[in-house]
Design a protein around this motif. Structure first.
Motif, PDB file in Angstrom:
ATOM      1  N   PHE A   1     -29.118 -12.779  37.495  1.00  0.00           N
ATOM      2  CA  PHE A   1     -30.089 -13.550  36.714  1.00  0.00           C
ATOM      3  C   PHE A   1     -30.648 -12.777  35.523  1.00  0.00           C
ATOM      4  N   SER A   2     -30.184 -11.589  35.255  1.00  0.00           N
ATOM      5  CA  SER A   2     -30.701 -10.811  34.123  1.00  0.00           C
ATOM      6  C   SER A   2     -29.971 -11.193  32.842  1.00  0.00           C
ATOM      7  N   GLY A   3     -30.589 -10.874  31.709  1.00  0.00           N
ATOM      8  CA  GLY A   3     -29.969 -11.144  30.419  1.00  0.00           C
ATOM      9  C   GLY A   3     -30.243 -12.554  29.925  1.00  0.00           C
ATOM     10  N   PRO A   4     -29.918 -12.830  28.664  1.00  0.00           N
ATOM     11  CA  PRO A   4     -30.235 -14.131  28.059  1.00  0.00           C
ATOM     12  C   PRO A   4     -29.481 -15.303  28.680  1.00  0.00           C
ATOM     13  N   PHE A   5     -28.338 -15.043  29.326  1.00  0.00           N
ATOM     14  CA  PHE A   5     -27.557 -16.119  29.918  1.00  0.00           C
ATOM     15  C   PHE A   5     -27.472 -15.979  31.438  1.00  0.00           C
TER      16      PHE A   5
END
Length: 687
Positions: free
Chosen positions: A448-452
Motif C-alpha cells: 500500500f505504499s507509494g502513489p499507486f
C-alpha cells in the motif's frame, strides 16, 4: 477602495443597481483597471494564494463543523466517523488539516517578501500593521483548531499553552480559569475553542478586506521599491496580474494536493491519533511546525513571565518595523548589507524552529538563548544601525527604466532554504519521537505504499483472521463496522460474507421491553465489539495496562527514520513508519533479556518497544493460525498480514484517496500549463 470609478454597465438592471449601490464600479476599479507595477515577480502571487487558502479554509471548516461534536467524550470519535462515514469526509479533513500548514507556509513567504523588499515603509505602515494583526489572528485560530480533534497532543498542547497566561501578574489565574471554563482543560474549554475557531476566520476575512483596502490606497510596492510615475510603469490588474496570480495558485495547488492525497499525516503528530487522556502526558509536547520558532524563544528564557513576554514580543515587534528601519531605500535588492543580514535572519528563524522541536536541555537551551538574542538584535540593533551606516546602490528613476533580473538564482536559493527549513522542522520532530524508543524498526516493502499503492486483499483477509483468533481477545476495533468488510477498498468480502461474519459475534443490545440488556448476533451495521466492558476491566485483566484499541494503531505510532531519510520520504511519499513500528513490535519479543537491561516484574522484553518493557506477552508463535490459502504459518507472515489489516482499519479510504489524487494531479498539471501559456501571451505585448 481605489477611488471613484467611471465604470458604467450596459445592462439596464445593472445600471439601476449601480446608481444606488456602486458595487460593480468598486470591483471594476479595484480588480480590473487597478494599475499594477509591471515589474512584480512571482513572490507577489502569494497574496492571491493566501486569499485562496483563506476561502478554502472557511469553506471546508464550515462543512466540517456540520459533522463535528464539540464534547470531550465525543469529539475524537466524531472526527474519525466524519473521515470514515461521511462522503468524501477524508478529503474535507485532509484539505482543512493540510490547508492550515499550507496557509502558514504561504504567509511566512508573504511576510519575508515584505521584509526583504521593504513593503512596510512609508506610505504602507498601516498595510503592514494590518498584516501583522492577520498573522496574530491566524496563530490564535490555528491553535484552537489544533485542539478540536481532542487527541493527546491536542489536549496537552492546550494545557501547556493556556497555562502560560497564568504568568501574568494579578489577572493570570483568572484568565486561565476563563479560558478553561473550570480548573483544568475539559469540555468547557473545547466548547470555547470550537466557537472561537469557527468565528475567528470571519474576523480574519474582515481584516483582510481592510488589508486590501489599505493596499489599494497606498499602492503596491515592487521589487525595485520605486513608485510608479507614468503609465509605462504599470499594467491593468486584469488580465495581467490575475493571469499571473492564477498560474501561481495553480503551482501552489500542486504542492497542496501532494499533501492532501499522498502525505496527509506528514506534517502532523502521531500522538494526535490517540484519544486525549488527562492521566498520560506525552513524552514530548511539541506544537505544530509553524509555531516552533516562537516556542523556542519561550523555552529559552528561564523565567516564565519573561518567556511569555519574549514570545509575544517576537511577533509584536513586527508592528514597529516601519520606524525601526529608517533607511530611505526600500528594497534590499539595492542594499548589500541589508540583504546579507536578511538571510542571516532567515537562518536564525529556521534554527529557532529546529530548536523548538528539541528537548529543552543542554546545548539546545544555550543555542536557543543565543538565537533569541540574534532575533531581537536584528530588529532593535541591526536595522536601525544599517539605516545610518549603509550606502545603498543607486535606485532606478522609474520602473520602466529598471533592469529586471530574471531572479533564477534567488528563486533557487530560496527554494533550497525552504526545503532545508522543512527538513529541519520535520526531522527534528521525528528525531524527538525516535529518542523515546531504542532500536529503530526496520523499513518494509508494503503493497500500500507509494502513489499507486493498494492493499493486498489476501493479506487483509489473513490479517483479519489473525486479529479474530489472536488479537481480539484483548484489543478492540471500535471504529470498524462489519459492513466495512464489504466496502470498496477493503478485504474484498461480499455483503453476504460480511453479514455471516458479523453473525459470529455476540453484541450487547437493549434495553428490551422488560428493561433488561440482552445479547444478539451481530449485524453488518454493528461495530466490532470490545473484549472488555470498560477500561478498568481491561486493566484488571492485563496487569494494570489497558490494551489500546487497534483501529488507529498504525497512525498513532511512529518513529524517526533520521537524516537523510525523512527528506527522501517526502519525495518518495513514504508514510509507513506506523506499520513498520507495529510489525517490529510483534516480532521484537525476545525470551532472553540482554545483559545490562532490567525490566519490571510482570513485563516482557521487546527490543523495539520504548524502554523495552512491555506488559503484553508475546502474542504470536509459528503455527498458531492456519491459513486457508497455504501462506506460511510463521510469526513474520502473521505480523505482516495483521499489520496490513490494521493499516486498512486506520485508512479504509486510502485507495480512493490515491486514485483521486492521481486524477487531480493530471488536471492541475494541465491547468497550470494552460495558465502559463496564457500568461505568456497576455504579457507578451507588455514587455
Amino acid at each position: 477602495m481605489s477611488g471613484p470609478s467611471d465604470f458604467q454597465p450596459s445592462n439596464p438592471a445593472l445600471q439601476w443597481l449601480e446608481r444606488r449601490l456602486p458595487i460593480l464600479g468598486l470591483m471594476h476599479s479595484s480588480f480590473v483597471v487597478y494599475p499594477t507595477p509591471r515589474n512584480l515577480n512571482y513572490w507577489w502571487t502569494f497574496g492571491a494564494i493566501l486569499s485562496f487558502m483563506l476561502g478554502m479554509q472557511i469553506l471546508t471548516g464550515v462543512i466540517l463543523a456540520m459533522h463535528y461534536t464539540p464534547h470531550a467524550d465525543l469529539a475524537f470519535k466524531s472526527v474519525e466517523l466524519l473521515v470514515r462515514d461521511v462522503n468524501y469526509g477524508w478529503l474535507l479533513r485532509n484539505m482543512h488539516a493540510c490547508g492550515a500548514s499550507m496557509f502558514f507556509f504561504a504567509v511566512y513567504i508573504h511576510m519575508l517578501r515584505g521584509l526583504y523588499y521593504g513593503s512596510y515603509k512609508e506610505p504602507r505602515e498601516v498595510l503592514w500593521i494590518l498584516g501583522v494583526i492577520i498573522y496574530l489572528l491566524m496563530m490564535a485560530t490555528g491553535f484552537m483548531g489544533y485542539v478540536l480533534p481532542w487527541g493527546q497532543m491536542s489536549f496537552w498542547g492546550a494545557t501547556v499553552i493556556t497555562n502560560l497566561f497564568s504568568a501574568i501578574p494579578y489577572v493570570g489565574e483568572s484568565i486561565v480559569t476563563l479560558l478553561w471554563g473550570g480548573y483544568s482543560v475539559g469540555n468547557p474549554t473545547l466548547n470555547r475553542f470550537f466557537s472561537l475557531h469557527y468565528l475567528l476566520p470571519f474576523l480574519i476575512a474582515g481584516v483582510v478586506v481592510l488589508h486590501v483596502w489599505a493596499l489599494h490606497v497606498a499602492g503596491q510596492n515592487n521589487p525595485d521599491g520605486v513608485e510608479p510615475k507614468t503609465e509605462k510603469d504599470t499594467v491593468p490588474f486584469t488580465p495581467h496580474a490575475t493571469i499571473k496570480d492564477g498560474f501561481g495558485v495553480a503551482c501552489f495547488l500542486l504542492l497542496y494536493a501532494w499533501f492532501i492525497f499522498y502525505m496527509p499525516n506528514y506534517l502532523g503528530d502521531a500522538d494526535n491519533y490517540i484519544p486525549a487522556n488527562p492521566g498520560v502526558t506525552p513524552p514530548h509536547i511539541v506544537p505544530e511546525w509553524y509555531y516552533l520558532p516562537f516556542y523556542a524563544i519561550l523555552r529559552s528564557i528561564p523565567n516564565k513571565l519573561a518567556g511569555v513576554i519574549g514570545m509575544f514580543s517576537a511577533i509584536i515587534i513586527l508592528c514597529f518595523l516601519p520606524w525601526l528601519d529608517a533607511a530611505k531605500t526600500r528594497s534590499s535588492k539595492y542594499r548589500p548589507l541589508a540583504k546579507q543580514f536578511f538571510w542571516i535572519f532567515v537562518a536564525v528563524c529556521i534554527l529557532l524552529g529546529y530548536l523548538g522541536a528539541q528537548p529543552p536541555e543542554g546545548i539546545y537551551v544555550i543555542a536557543g538563548r543565543v538565537l533569541t538574542v540574534c532575533y531581537f538584535a536584528y530588529f532593535l540593533i541591526v536595522l536601525p544601525l544599517l539605516a545610518r551606516i549603509e550606502r545603498p546602490r543607486p535606485v532606478p528613476n522609474s520602473i520602466s527604466e529598471a533592469i529586471l533580473a530574471k531572479g533564477g538564482k534567488a528563486v533557487a536559493s530560496v527554494a533550497v532554504m525552504l526545503v532545508a527549513a522543512g527538513a529541519l522542522f520535520l526531522g527534528s520532530m521525528q528525531d524527538a519521537r525516535a529518542s523515546e524508543g531504542s532500536d529503530k524498526p526496520p523499513g518494509n516493502k508494503w503493497s500500500f505504499s507509494g502513489p499507486f499503492g493498494k492493499y493486498d486483499r489476501g493479506a487483509l483477509q489473513r490479517g483479519l483472521k489473525v486479529y479474530k483468533e489472536v488479537c481480539s481477545s484483548c484489543h478492540g476495533l471500535s471504529y470498524i463496522a462489519f459492513r466495512n468488510l464489504a466496502e470498496a477498498g477493503g478485504p474484498g468480502y461480499s455483503v453476504a460474507q460480511a453479514a455471516a461474519f458479523a453473525s459470529e459475534y455476540k453484541v450487547k443490545d437493549g434495553p428490551n421491553d422488560a428493561g433488561d440488556m440482552f445479547e444478539r448476533p451481530g449485524r453488518p451495521a454493528d461495530y466490532f465489539p470490545s473484549p472488555f466492558p470498560n477500561e478498568q476491566a481491561a486493566r484488571a485483566a492485563n496487569g494494570g495496562a489497558a490494551p489500546p484499541d487497534l483501529s488507529l494503531i498504525t497512525k498513532a505510532r511512529s518513529y524517526g527514520r533520521g537524516f537523510p531519510m525523512f527528506i527522501v520520504d517526502f519525495f518518495t511519499q513514504y508514510q509507513e513508519q506506523g506499520p513498520d513500528y507495529v510489525d517490529a513490535i510483534l516480532q521484537g519479543f525476545e525470551d532472553k533479556v540482554p545483559e545490562g537491561v532490567t525490566i519490571p516484574e510482570g513485563s516482557y522484553y521487546n527490543k523495539y518497544f520504548p524502554g523495552h518493557a512491555i506488559k503484553m506477552p508475546k502474542p504470536l508463535s509459528d503455527g498458531q493460525v492456519t491459513y486457508d490459502d497455504g501462506s506460511p504459518a510463521t510469526v513474520a507472515q502473521y505480523a505482516k498480514d495483521v499489520t496490513t489489516f490494521l493499516m486498512w482499519t486506520a485508512e479504509p479510504h486510502m485507495e480512493a484517496r490515491k486514485r483521486l489524487g492521481f486524477q487531480v494531479f493530471i488536471f492541475l498539471i494541465l491547468f497550470a500549463g494552460l495558465m502559463y501559456f496564457t500568461k505568456k501571451k497576455v504579457w507578451a505585448s507588455s514587455h
